[in-house]
Structures are given as structure tokens and as C-alpha cells.
Design a protein around this motif. Structure first.
Motif, short mmCIF file in Angstrom:
data_model
loop_
_atom_site.label_atom_id
_atom_site.label_comp_id
_atom_site.label_asym_id
_atom_site.label_seq_id
_atom_site.Cartn_x
_atom_site.Cartn_y
_atom_site.Cartn_z
N MET A 1 43.61 39.10 40.95
CA MET A 1 42.50 38.69 40.15
C MET A 1 42.89 38.87 38.68
O MET A 1 43.40 39.92 38.29
CB MET A 1 41.29 39.55 40.52
N LYS A 3 42.37 39.72 34.89
CA LYS A 3 41.44 40.57 34.15
C LYS A 3 40.71 39.75 33.10
O LYS A 3 41.27 38.85 32.51
CB LYS A 3 42.21 41.71 33.47
N GLN A 4 39.47 40.10 32.89
CA GLN A 4 38.68 39.44 31.86
C GLN A 4 39.13 39.96 30.50
O GLN A 4 39.59 41.11 30.36
CB GLN A 4 37.20 39.71 32.07
N SER A 7 37.80 43.45 29.33
CA SER A 7 37.93 44.57 30.26
C SER A 7 38.23 45.90 29.59
O SER A 7 37.64 46.92 29.97
CB SER A 7 38.97 44.27 31.34
N TYR A 94 33.30 45.54 39.36
CA TYR A 94 34.30 45.82 40.38
C TYR A 94 35.46 46.52 39.68
O TYR A 94 36.04 45.97 38.74
CB TYR A 94 34.77 44.53 41.04
N ASN A 109 38.25 45.46 37.15
CA ASN A 109 38.83 44.21 37.66
C ASN A 109 37.98 43.00 37.31
O ASN A 109 38.50 41.95 36.97
CB ASN A 109 39.01 44.29 39.18
N TYR A 110 36.65 43.16 37.40
CA TYR A 110 35.77 42.04 37.13
C TYR A 110 34.37 42.55 36.87
O TYR A 110 33.93 43.53 37.50
CB TYR A 110 35.75 41.08 38.33
N ALA A 112 30.42 40.99 36.61
CA ALA A 112 29.55 39.83 36.81
C ALA A 112 28.14 40.19 36.34
O ALA A 112 27.56 41.16 36.81
CB ALA A 112 29.53 39.43 38.28
#
Length: 146
Positions: A1, A3-4, A7, A94, A109-110, A112
Motif C-alpha cells: 500500500m 503511504k499517503q 502520513s 490503519y 499505512n492509510y 480514511a
């Protein structure tokens, strides 16, 4: 995944929010984590996480995600990785919590958001506020005999 981009800032927010929970999780004997993980008894690990979280967060705010890992070798100290989910109102984070003999680290990790704003900094502030709102506030008043 992947990373944004925001983060790192959110990792600080999450790390500060779960610091006390991480300290509780580090009180569990590492041999218990290793045994539960090796025997794939994730329900036992989930119980440990929920028991630690209930001291500091509203029910359901922090829980074990989809896995965990124990890295153990003859030459170093054990490391336990827990995939966790933080679910304060309106946002889901997450992340992985790494526990070792003398520290803990968070890797987001994420994230939302149920209703994200255009500005990522507004979203980060929302995350911090949501985490604060989901905390259990304990009274510091002394008990009175009588």
C-alpha cells in the motif's frame, strides 16, 4: 500500500494518542505474544489489544486489524508488529505498531475520513480532535471515606 503524503504528521498524532496503550501492551510478556502469533491465536492477541485500549479509549476505538508478526532471532531482541485500526468518530486509521524491548513505533499505512475536507491539514486536525473525543477521561479526585 502506498503511504499517503500526510502520513508523517498523522503518525505523530496517532503515536501521541496511543502512547499509554503502547506502554500497556509492552507490559505483556513477549513470550505470550510469540506463542499466540506462532500458534495463530489472533483472537488472544486481539483480546490483549482490547484490554489495553479499554483503559484509555471508548469501546471499539482501537482494535487489532488483519495481522501481527513476531520477529525473533538468537542475535537480537524480539520485535512484535501489530496491525491496528483506530476508529474514532468519522475517521479510520490503519497503522502498524512496532513493539521492542525499549520502545514502540507507529507507521500509519492509510487514513480514511468519512467526510474529508479539501485541505489535508484540516483533516489532520479533525483526526486529532476525534482521537481526543474518543479518550476516556479519568477523574483525579481522591476517594472520600465516609
Amino acid at each position: 500500500m502506498d503511504k499517503q503524503p500526510h502520513s508523517p504528521a498523522r503518525e505523530i498524532i496517532v503515536a501521541n494518542a496511543i502512547r499509554a496503550v503502547a506502554n500497556e501492551l509492552r507490559l505483556v510478556d513477549v513470550a505470550d505474544y510469540i506463542a499466540f502469533i506462532r500458534l495463530e491465536s489472533l483472537a488472544s492477541v486481539a483480546d490483549i489489544v482490547e484490554s489495553a485500549a479499554e483503559l484509555y479509549f471508548m469501546p471499539g476505538t482501537l482494535r487489532l486489524g488483519h495481522g501481527c508478526d513476531a520477529r525473533v532471532s538468537w542475535s537480537g531482541s524480539p520485535q512484535i508488529s501489530l496491525d491496528l485500526e483506530l476508529r474514532p468518530g468519522g475517521v479510520t486509521v490503519y497503522f502498524t505498531l512496532e513493539l521492542s524491548d525499549d520502545n514502540a513505533a507507529v507507521e500509519v499505512n492509510y487514513v480514511a475520513f468519512d467526510d474529508p475536507a479539501e485541505d489535508p491539514e484540516v483533516n489532520s486536525r479533525y483526526l486529532a480532535d476525534a482521537l481526543q473525543a474518543s479518550r476516556i477521561v479519568r477523574s483525579e479526585r481522591p476517594l472520600i471515606n465516609g
